[in-house]
Design a protein around this motif. Sequence first.
Motif, PDB file in Angstrom:
ATOM      1  N   LEU A 290      54.458  53.564  33.047  1.00 16.01           N
ATOM      2  CA  LEU A 290      53.754  52.596  32.206  1.00 16.01           C
ATOM      3  C   LEU A 290      54.740  51.734  31.412  1.00 16.01           C
ATOM      4  CD1 LEU A 290      50.921  54.975  30.929  1.00 16.01           C
ATOM      5  CD2 LEU A 290      50.626  53.034  32.481  1.00 16.01           C
ATOM      6  N   TRP A 295      52.510  48.237  31.154  1.00 19.23           N
ATOM      7  CA  TRP A 295      51.065  48.271  31.359  1.00 19.23           C
ATOM      8  C   TRP A 295      50.385  48.977  30.184  1.00 19.23           C
ATOM      9  CZ3 TRP A 295      51.393  50.209  37.098  1.00 19.23           C
ATOM     10  CH2 TRP A 295      51.517  49.095  37.954  1.00 19.23           C
ATOM     11  N   LEU A 312      43.942  53.769  33.001  1.00 20.33           N
ATOM     12  CA  LEU A 312      45.098  53.684  33.894  1.00 20.33           C
ATOM     13  C   LEU A 312      45.968  54.934  33.789  1.00 20.33           C
ATOM     14  CD1 LEU A 312      46.909  52.128  35.855  1.00 20.33           C
ATOM     15  CD2 LEU A 312      47.931  50.975  33.872  1.00 20.33           C
ATOM     16  N   SER A 376      48.445  42.929  38.842  1.00 18.94           N
ATOM     17  CA  SER A 376      47.715  43.720  37.849  1.00 18.94           C
ATOM     18  C   SER A 376      47.825  45.201  38.203  1.00 18.94           C
ATOM     19  CB  SER A 376      46.245  43.309  37.846  1.00 18.94           C
ATOM     20  OG  SER A 376      45.631  43.703  39.070  1.00 18.94           O
ATOM     21  N   PRO A 377      47.587  46.079  37.227  1.00 16.67           N
ATOM     22  CA  PRO A 377      47.562  47.515  37.528  1.00 16.67           C
ATOM     23  C   PRO A 377      46.576  47.858  38.642  1.00 16.67           C
ATOM     24  CG  PRO A 377      47.602  47.183  35.166  1.00 16.67           C
ATOM     25  CD  PRO A 377      47.428  45.827  35.786  1.00 16.67           C
ATOM     26  N   GLN A 378      45.398  47.217  38.626  1.00 18.05           N
ATOM     27  CA  GLN A 378      44.392  47.495  39.661  1.00 18.05           C
ATOM     28  C   GLN A 378      44.914  47.162  41.051  1.00 18.05           C
ATOM     29  OE1 GLN A 378      40.875  48.749  39.239  1.00 18.05           O
ATOM     30  NE2 GLN A 378      41.617  49.200  41.288  1.00 18.05           N
TER      31      GLN A 378
END
Length: 603
Positions: A290, A295, A312, A376-378
């Motif tokens: 992270l 993030w 997340l 993005s994290p997604q």
Amino acid sequence: MKLQVTNSPFTQEQADLLNRLLPTFSESQKVWLSGYLAASQAVSVPGASEAAEVELHSDQTISKEVTILYGSQTGNAQGVAETGGKMLEGRGFQVNVLSMNDFKPNQIKKIQNLLIVVSTHGEGDPPDNALSFHEFLHGKRAPKLEELRFSVLSLGDSSYEHFCQTGKEFDQALEELGGTRLYPRVDCDLDYDEPAAEWFEGVLGGLNEPQRGNAAPSQATVPQTGETEYSRTNPFHAEILETINLNGRGSNKETTHLELSLEESGLTFEPGDSLGIYPENDPSLVELLLEEMNWDPEEIVTVNKQGDVRSLKEALISSFEITVLTKPLLEKAAHLSENKELRELLSPGSEERLKEYLEGRDLLDLLHDFGPWGVSPQEFISILRKMPARLYSIASSLSANPDEVHLTIGALRYESHGRERKGVCSILCAERLQPGDTLPVFIQHNQNFKLPKNPDTPIIMVGPGTGIAPFRSFLQEREEMGAEGKSWLFFGDQHFVSDFLYQTEWQKWLKNGVLTKMDVAFSRDTSEKIYVQHRMLEHSKELFEWLQEGAVFYVCGDEKKMAHDVHSTLLEIIEKEGNMSREKAEDYLAGMQQQKRYQRDVY
């Protein structure tokens, strides 16, 4: 598509219930349910044919017989084959599910529909129970198979160089012998449930294609549910009863004896089976990920096709694999990065560099080495593999310890590329679990590693290190049964004083006769390293006598070196003491495998 009164035969109340329920089903649950419904309809079809073939036209018939052959080392392929077989039975097919070891290869000419479900073992090798059939199909005795329709499902692990190699070889061999594919081969990674279910649906379409929907099923069998609702896709949360470090002071190792409660789970197992655990990643490694990507740990992300959401941080801890890099992962990551070095690493001619990079690195290395990542994290987590289960040989007998399961887990710690690395599940068990905590678990049945049905049969067990686990369950079981057969255990580790796992239990069993004979090898206690295979050689005459008496020989533990050395030593003993040529000794050992008298649980 949402169900409504206007587009379905359901009432509004039924449609609302189904709309809430259907999105929660996994692919395998959908396949099972569709088979169940088809079966319940089929049994009420008046005049459904009992024959194995259904007539389409005066000159055209289709066989309703399907043979499923599985090659399985740990039981995964067997479980998939048996589940799929029940689904096909529910659709009106007559299905015969067999281990490749139990199938007579010369019968293949009589088969019209053949499904292969096979895992790949070690460095691209067939599982033990697939060796003879694999050799037959690739040998001169293999017949032409122009009348055969087939399909192959391969199980593997994409972190290995020879991903699904055995399945690819079966697929190619059957094609070269003249067979026609019912459905293209599917190669599954560790998370195989959904692709396996989709493969069976595709195969079903291939089997039914000539019928054009006009023929009634020959018979229908409703798939039977198991004894418990808990499974690989719906694990039971088992409470930790106790964790004990089995190694003494000064040991280089840390081996955790883990005891879990199965009370009210309905889960049952036999000696030789394994327990699957879905572990969690180390929170400290997740924190580093992270930080590297800057993030927000609380950002909400979707973690699966069913639409489940988590923060997340929680997703990275419990849902995804972050400690292993694979070529498929890097290929997907390359589409999310502008980094030229990453693309060069994946280019033709860079195979050795890629293999070297993958070894001993994790997701944090990838993120650090090939940034920046403008995603993005997604987007990023969508390319990650689901958290795979870890399988451990069960170290207890259910008869001796009702409602409990015991494991023997060696803690994995090592330095690589300037950072300390830790085994995901082994360190979770060694460092972060306490009595009262729970673990998601399931039983992995393994019919390829079982005590002989006759309790008077002698057994020889070779299990150095944590490979000792299943033999503790074997002896607990034989003690409960009052088995009369002789037993001989070979155990090895580094030091007698600190690494003699379960020492008092073996001594008790030697004293009361449950264990007839035990030989140990502690490699760091002598100037010259002594291993279990050396102890076997020292007793080669007696060991061969036991084999001649019908003893079953078991090996559990490290596949890459130990199991290979034990195999070579066993061949050497058979050759020497049986006064045989190497070829005859290999035939003798192959015969033992065929008779299920040489069984291996290696990893």
